[in-house]
Design a protein around this motif. Structure first.
Motif, PDB file in Angstrom:
ATOM      1  N   LEU A  28       1.458  -8.364  -8.032  1.00 52.28           N
ATOM      2  CA  LEU A  28       1.006  -9.531  -8.185  1.00 52.28           C
ATOM      3  C   LEU A  28      -0.521  -9.770  -8.660  1.00 52.28           C
ATOM      4  O   LEU A  28      -0.758 -10.618  -9.375  1.00 52.28           O
ATOM      5  CB  LEU A  28       1.049 -10.375  -7.023  1.00 52.28           C
ATOM      6  N   ASP A  29      -1.231  -8.834  -8.303  1.00 55.41           N
ATOM      7  CA  ASP A  29      -2.781  -8.871  -8.715  1.00 55.41           C
ATOM      8  C   ASP A  29      -3.110  -8.701  -9.925  1.00 55.41           C
ATOM      9  O   ASP A  29      -4.021  -8.968 -10.750  1.00 55.41           O
ATOM     10  CB  ASP A  29      -3.693  -7.749  -7.806  1.00 55.41           C
ATOM     11  N   GLN A  30      -1.711  -8.138 -10.793  1.00 60.84           N
ATOM     12  CA  GLN A  30      -1.812  -8.035 -12.285  1.00 60.84           C
ATOM     13  C   GLN A  30      -1.739  -9.155 -12.913  1.00 60.84           C
ATOM     14  O   GLN A  30      -1.870  -9.300 -14.232  1.00 60.84           O
ATOM     15  CB  GLN A  30      -0.797  -6.787 -12.623  1.00 60.84           C
ATOM     16  N   LEU A  31      -1.210 -10.059 -12.204  1.00 63.54           N
ATOM     17  CA  LEU A  31      -0.815 -11.486 -12.968  1.00 63.54           C
ATOM     18  C   LEU A  31      -1.932 -12.790 -12.435  1.00 63.54           C
ATOM     19  O   LEU A  31      -2.361 -12.707 -11.473  1.00 63.54           O
ATOM     20  CB  LEU A  31       0.679 -11.936 -12.640  1.00 63.54           C
ATOM     21  N   ASN A  32      -2.066 -13.588 -13.416  1.00 59.02           N
ATOM     22  CA  ASN A  32      -2.801 -14.770 -13.120  1.00 59.02           C
ATOM     23  C   ASN A  32      -1.731 -15.797 -12.552  1.00 59.02           C
ATOM     24  O   ASN A  32      -0.409 -15.493 -12.667  1.00 59.02           O
ATOM     25  CB  ASN A  32      -3.671 -15.455 -14.195  1.00 59.02           C
ATOM     26  N   ARG A  38       5.373 -18.767 -14.059  1.00 57.09           N
ATOM     27  CA  ARG A  38       6.062 -19.126 -15.708  1.00 57.09           C
ATOM     28  C   ARG A  38       7.350 -18.694 -15.121  1.00 57.09           C
ATOM     29  O   ARG A  38       7.890 -17.723 -14.797  1.00 57.09           O
ATOM     30  CB  ARG A  38       5.383 -18.229 -16.509  1.00 57.09           C
ATOM     31  N   GLN A  39       8.274 -19.724 -15.980  1.00 57.52           N
ATOM     32  CA  GLN A  39       9.619 -19.606 -15.830  1.00 57.52           C
ATOM     33  C   GLN A  39      10.160 -19.470 -17.185  1.00 57.52           C
ATOM     34  O   GLN A  39       9.869 -20.478 -17.901  1.00 57.52           O
ATOM     35  CB  GLN A  39      10.371 -20.996 -15.201  1.00 57.52           C
ATOM     36  N   PRO A  40      10.569 -18.155 -17.593  1.00 57.14           N
ATOM     37  CA  PRO A  40      10.877 -17.918 -19.089  1.00 57.14           C
ATOM     38  C   PRO A  40      11.728 -18.825 -19.807  1.00 57.14           C
ATOM     39  O   PRO A  40      11.693 -19.306 -20.794  1.00 57.14           O
ATOM     40  CB  PRO A  40      11.435 -16.492 -19.148  1.00 57.14           C
ATOM     41  N   ASN A  41      12.736 -19.184 -19.013  1.00 56.60           N
ATOM     42  CA  ASN A  41      13.752 -20.244 -19.312  1.00 56.60           C
ATOM     43  C   ASN A  41      14.450 -20.843 -18.211  1.00 56.60           C
ATOM     44  O   ASN A  41      14.264 -20.166 -17.117  1.00 56.60           O
ATOM     45  CB  ASN A  41      14.980 -19.494 -20.277  1.00 56.60           C
ATOM     46  N   GLU A  42      15.356 -21.699 -18.256  1.00 58.78           N
ATOM     47  CA  GLU A  42      15.906 -22.417 -17.104  1.00 58.78           C
ATOM     48  C   GLU A  42      17.071 -21.779 -16.474  1.00 58.78           C
ATOM     49  O   GLU A  42      17.408 -22.128 -15.246  1.00 58.78           O
ATOM     50  CB  GLU A  42      16.533 -23.866 -17.498  1.00 58.78           C
ATOM     51  N   ASN A  43      17.123 -20.654 -16.783  1.00 60.31           N
ATOM     52  CA  ASN A  43      18.081 -19.557 -16.245  1.00 60.31           C
ATOM     53  C   ASN A  43      17.266 -18.415 -15.427  1.00 60.31           C
ATOM     54  O   ASN A  43      18.038 -17.671 -14.888  1.00 60.31           O
ATOM     55  CB  ASN A  43      19.293 -19.168 -17.174  1.00 60.31           C
ATOM     56  N   SER A  46      10.683 -17.801 -11.921  1.00 59.13           N
ATOM     57  CA  SER A  46       9.458 -17.156 -11.939  1.00 59.13           C
ATOM     58  C   SER A  46       9.218 -16.066 -11.014  1.00 59.13           C
ATOM     59  O   SER A  46       9.914 -15.967 -10.000  1.00 59.13           O
ATOM     60  CB  SER A  46       8.296 -18.097 -11.812  1.00 59.13           C
ATOM     61  N   VAL A  47       8.347 -15.052 -11.105  1.00 59.95           N
ATOM     62  CA  VAL A  47       7.974 -14.043 -10.330  1.00 59.95           C
ATOM     63  C   VAL A  47       7.661 -14.638  -8.738  1.00 59.95           C
ATOM     64  O   VAL A  47       7.969 -14.234  -7.953  1.00 59.95           O
ATOM     65  CB  VAL A  47       6.733 -13.200 -10.842  1.00 59.95           C
ATOM     66  N   GLY A  48       6.945 -15.847  -8.970  1.00 61.02           N
ATOM     67  CA  GLY A  48       6.470 -16.504  -7.622  1.00 61.02           C
ATOM     68  C   GLY A  48       7.689 -16.871  -6.703  1.00 61.02           C
ATOM     69  O   GLY A  48       7.753 -16.786  -5.880  1.00 61.02           O
ATOM     70  N   LYS A  52       8.940 -15.561  -3.199  1.00 65.58           N
ATOM     71  CA  LYS A  52       9.014 -16.457  -2.013  1.00 65.58           C
ATOM     72  C   LYS A  52      10.516 -16.361  -1.451  1.00 65.58           C
ATOM     73  O   LYS A  52      10.865 -16.399  -0.207  1.00 65.58           O
ATOM     74  CB  LYS A  52       9.200 -18.211  -2.458  1.00 65.58           C
ATOM     75  N   HIS A  53      11.509 -15.935  -2.183  1.00 68.95           N
ATOM     76  CA  HIS A  53      12.778 -15.667  -1.382  1.00 68.95           C
ATOM     77  C   HIS A  53      12.725 -14.235  -0.914  1.00 68.95           C
ATOM     78  O   HIS A  53      13.426 -14.241   0.274  1.00 68.95           O
ATOM     79  CB  HIS A  53      13.890 -15.540  -2.729  1.00 68.95           C
TER      80      HIS A  53
END
Length: 73
Positions: A28-32, A38-43, A46-48, A52-53
């Motif tokens: 996670l520290d590698q990402l802003n 960011r959600q690449p597409n609706e399917n 995101s990493v976040g 959370k899950h």
């Protein structure tokens, strides 16, 4: 369960838990913030959302039973 076996299990679990969370935070520290959410597409989540899950599942299956608490997920 034998107390020695239980103690070894708890110790090994603690080591693995710590190592897993260190790896997770390293990644996670590698990402802003924008990249984390960011959600690449609706399917695709995101990493976040995935993190959370993971945290919710961990709390549901470990912390809640240990504390003899009601699951509030």
């Amino acid at each position: 369960m034998d107390n020695k076996i239980a103690a070894e299990f708890i110790n090994e679990s603690s080591i693995r838990f710590d190592a897993s969370f260190k790896r997770l935070f390293h990644c996670l520290d590698q990402l802003n913030d924008e990249q984390i959410w960011r959600q690449p597409n609706e399917n695709v989540n995101s990493v976040g959302v995935l993190v959370k899950h993971i945290c919710g599942s961990f709390r549901q299956w470990t912390i809640t039973p240990i504390n003899n608490a009601e699951d509030e997920r």
